[in-house]
Design an enzyme around this catalytic site. Structure first.
Site, mmCIF file in Angstrom:
data_model
loop_
_atom_site.group_PDB
_atom_site.id
_atom_site.type_symbol
_atom_site.label_atom_id
_atom_site.label_comp_id
_atom_site.label_asym_id
_atom_site.label_seq_id
_atom_site.Cartn_x
_atom_site.Cartn_y
_atom_site.Cartn_z
ATOM 1 N N ASP A 389 0.882 -1.786 -0.011
ATOM 2 C CA ASP A 389 -0.162 -0.141 -0.018
ATOM 3 C C ASP A 389 0.592 1.700 0.041
ATOM 4 O OD1 ASP A 389 -2.849 1.219 0.709
ATOM 5 O OD2 ASP A 389 -1.589 1.833 2.205
ATOM 6 N N GLU A 442 1.571 -0.753 -5.090
ATOM 7 C CA GLU A 442 0.733 0.413 -5.831
ATOM 8 C C GLU A 442 1.038 1.051 -5.511
ATOM 9 O OE1 GLU A 442 -3.565 3.022 -3.721
ATOM 10 O OE2 GLU A 442 -2.173 2.673 -2.229
#
Length: 706
Positions: A389, A442
């Site tokens: 993330d 990401e």
């Protein structure tokens, strides 16, 4: 019988003061059993007790009080095994002595911890149910180098270099709740959850011992021999708490496996399952990095969940959050009284957007904590991939920071070189130990070489989310009129092979007032459904792997809610049609090698037409060609000529306007036949009927050449 002792063997005043104040760094030096010429010196710290006696197989020896719960005495025998009989005002307890057992942490383990190179850190830190000398209990260990003292279960722990505190506590079994009580460098006592706890009941940690027996060896062997860049990868992104609220891990295992199989996805991706404080959230505020959330069951229940999906041929990817952590005073923040896991400089250690703290990637022990955590999920829970993330926030020192509020790197640049080193170490180590997993970034930036191997100065990820494609395509499909905006859906092909991409329509796109995918589509119900079907078919044909957040597969109308999806929409033929289309797209995608074997090469893609609202291209790879023709405007074309790379009959393998998907059923009767008319650079072509807001997939009938 009771036998008198020779003397009380009282320690000096300084040792007693340190012990009673909780600042003694080596309580084993004072407490426990110590051989003496006349027998064995035994000391016990039992606050509130009125008396303490040493119990052996044959005798009982009363210890003498020293002060404030400290008892001492020399028994006239060599002790091999004993217990304490402790008398309080309301009870008598028989207890083992934690301090007759020396710490079991080896010098090599301590050396690896000090260098930040212990790839199985969870084997030595945390709480481990074990047996020592025939006595069962739990060995506790925690890294707190700046602490003056550490206690667990009200027992002082022993400090070992490099700042690891250790204690074996007999009689402690799985299920015991605990926290570390830490006397910080600032003189304040704090109760802290265990950073390496295997289970949690926040804010406490829970001792856990697994007896799960895995059944997925065949799955792992196949996974580790698969080149995922050339294989079908279609990911269903799931928030476990709101997919079907009220289910536990074992119920989810069965129901999610059945559902994902029926829809044809190859993988599920779970929003963070590491323990976090707020159940209604997505889980990105992690406080227990080594513990699956207890909201849906035990750690072994989560293993059953993963195992069951593997048994059904479904891979499990997990969102992983090394970019930041929350400020909860019982978790990682200022763990031993000063910044430890977080960077001490707030310009590097505090996140301006999320109000969280940023890991100190320059510190080897912190990098070790994170790299080992990634390996932990891959090794202990057989996770098939980690989606990392917020990589963008890690890569740049000026991320969300105005001028003057960030610190340049030693070369004067904005790149966070420590984070780069961490990410490279993470990916190289993960792939070294688990070659068949997928490490996914990401990342919304143009950082070069995100999926380039670390040997070639890349970050070493296997895949990267294509955020540019997502923003461009959602903007395009939200337009009532699209004919002047073709560049928004064609630009992605100018960089499609610069990285190994995943096309993600993720959880981030259905919250915070953005509206659901359904609501973003313009027009009435029929137009919205047709546009959403077209978006999905265009996405599945585009180079790259696919990811779709739950609800998108049937046109969820509302934004995400912690209270669940609107499953009743499947009773509506409009939404049931979208649902059926996704299943058919996945089925055709998995069986058509041209859609996945050449994802990372321009050799697998050719533009055929970009005219107004019509976009057409072909995909090539191992096996037959697939041609995608998308009419993304409202105009109906009865005879639209498209060049085709092969003479013969072409089957209409997908038509998003089919009656099967509750469309208007405009199409080509299932197939078209080419004419020897060169067009679009091809030697053959065919005239097609193109439904408005519709996408066709065409494939040649190999045995039907003219």
């Amino acid at each position: 019988m009771t036998t008198s002792i020779l003397d009380i063997g009282a320690p000096d005043t300084i040792q007693v003061d340190r012990l009673l104040s909780g600042t003694h760094r080596n309580p084993h030096r004072v407490l426990g059993s110590h051989p003496r010429p006349s027998g064995t010196l035994v000391r016990a710290l039992k606050p509130g007790a009125s008396s303490v006696a040493v119990i052996t197989k044959d005798d009982r020896y009363d210890l003498s009080p020293v002060r404030d719960g400290l008892f001492s005495g020399v028994v006239p025998v060599r002790l091999a095994d004993y217990r304490f009989e402790v008398t309080y005002s309301d009870r008598v307890e028989l207890a083992d002595d934690p301090y007759r057992w020396l710490p079991t942490l080896g010098e090599f383990d301590l050396h690896l911890i000090s260098e930040g190179r212990h790839e199985r850190l969870w084997d030595v830190l945390g709480a481990h149910v074990t047996t020592i000398g025939g006595v069962s209990g739990t060995a506790f260990a925690v890294w707190a180098p700046n602490a003056q003292a550490v206690q667990v279960l009200d027992l002082p722990m022993r400090r070992m270099d490099p700042g690891v505190w250790k204690l074996f506590v007999p009689g402690v079994t799985a299920g015991q709740r605990y926290r570390f009580r830490i006397l910080g460098s600032d003189g304040q006592w704090r109760d802290k959850a265990d950073p390496l706890a295997f289970a949690a009941d926040l804010p406490s940690s829970v001792v856990h011992s697994s007896d799960y027996v895995w059944q997925d060896s065949d799955w792992l062997a196949t996974r580790d021999s698969t080149d995922w860049s050339r294989s079908p990868v279609s990911i269903y992104e799931v928030h476990l708490g709101s997919w079907r609220p009220g289910l536990d891990y074992r119920e989810l295992a069965l129901q999610l496996s059945e559902y994902v199989t029926s829809q044809g996805f190859t993988h599920v991706e779970l929003l963070p399952v590491a323990e976090h404080p707020y159940g209604g959230s997505w889980g990105y505020q992690v406080t227990s990095y080594y513990a699956p959330t207890s909201r849906f069951g035990t750690p072994d229940d989560f293993k059953y969940f993963v195992d069951t999906l593997h048994a059904n041929g479904i891979g499990v990817i997990m969102d992983w959050v090394p970019a930041h952590f929350p400020r909860d005073d019982w978790a990682l923040a200022r763990f031993d009284g000063q910044p430890l896991y977080e960077h001490p400089d707030p310009r590097k250690g505090e996140h301006p957007d999320w109000g969280t703290l940023i890991f100190d990637y320059a510190r080897p022990e912190v990098r070790n904590f994170l790299v080992a955590n990634a390996l932990f999920w891959l090794a202990e829970y057989h996770i098939d991939g980690l989606r990392v993330d917020a990589v963008a926030s890690m890569l740049y020192l000026d991320y969300s920071r105005p001028a003057g509020e960030w610190v340049p790197n030693p070369h004067g640049g904005r790149e966070n070189l420590d984070a780069v080193q961490f990410l490279q170490e993470l990916n190289a180590t993960a792939y070294k130990n688990h070659p068949g997993v997928m490490m996914i970034a990401e990342d919304s930036t143009t950082w070069p070489g995100v999926t380039r191997p670390t040997d070639y100065d890349g970050l070493g990820f296997g895949f990267k989310w294509n955020m540019g494609w997502m923003h461009d395509d959602l903007r395009y499909f939200s337009r009532p009129s699209r004919s002047s905006w073709q560049d928004e859906i064609t630009f992605s092909l100018s960089y499609a092979w610069s990285e190994n991409f995943i096309l993600a329509l993720s959880h981030d796109e259905v919250v915070h007032g953005k509206g659901s995918l359904w609501e973003r589509m313009p027009g009435d119900t029929s137009a919205k459904a047709a546009s959403l079907r077209s978006l999905l078919a265009f996405m599945w044909a585009h180079p790259g792997k696919q990811l779709l957040f739950m609800g998108g597969e049937f046109g969820q109308r509302a934004e995400w809610s912690e209270f669940g999806l609107d499953w009743h929409l499947l009773n509506d033929p409009v939404h049931a049609g979208i649902h059926q289309l996704v299943a058919d797209l996945n089925s055709r995608y998995r069986s058509t090698k041209a859609l996945h074997t050449n994802d990372t090469s321009p050799d697998g893609f050719t533009w055929l037409d970009v005219t107004g609202d019509v976009v057409a291209f072909q995909r090539d790879g191992d096996g037959p060609t697939l041609v995608c023709v998308a009419n993304l405007g409202p105009t109906f074309y009865e005879s639209y000529r498209i060049g085709l790379p092969r003479h013969g009959r072409w089957r209409e393998v997908i038509n998003t306007d089919s009656a099967a998907y509750h469309g208007s059923n405009i199409g080509n009767g299932g197939s078209v036949t080419t004419e020897p008319v060169p067009y679009h650079g091809c030697l053959a072509s065919a005239t097609l009927t193109l439904p408005p807001l519709g996408v066709l997939w065409l494939m040649p009938e190999i045995n039907a050449d003219l």
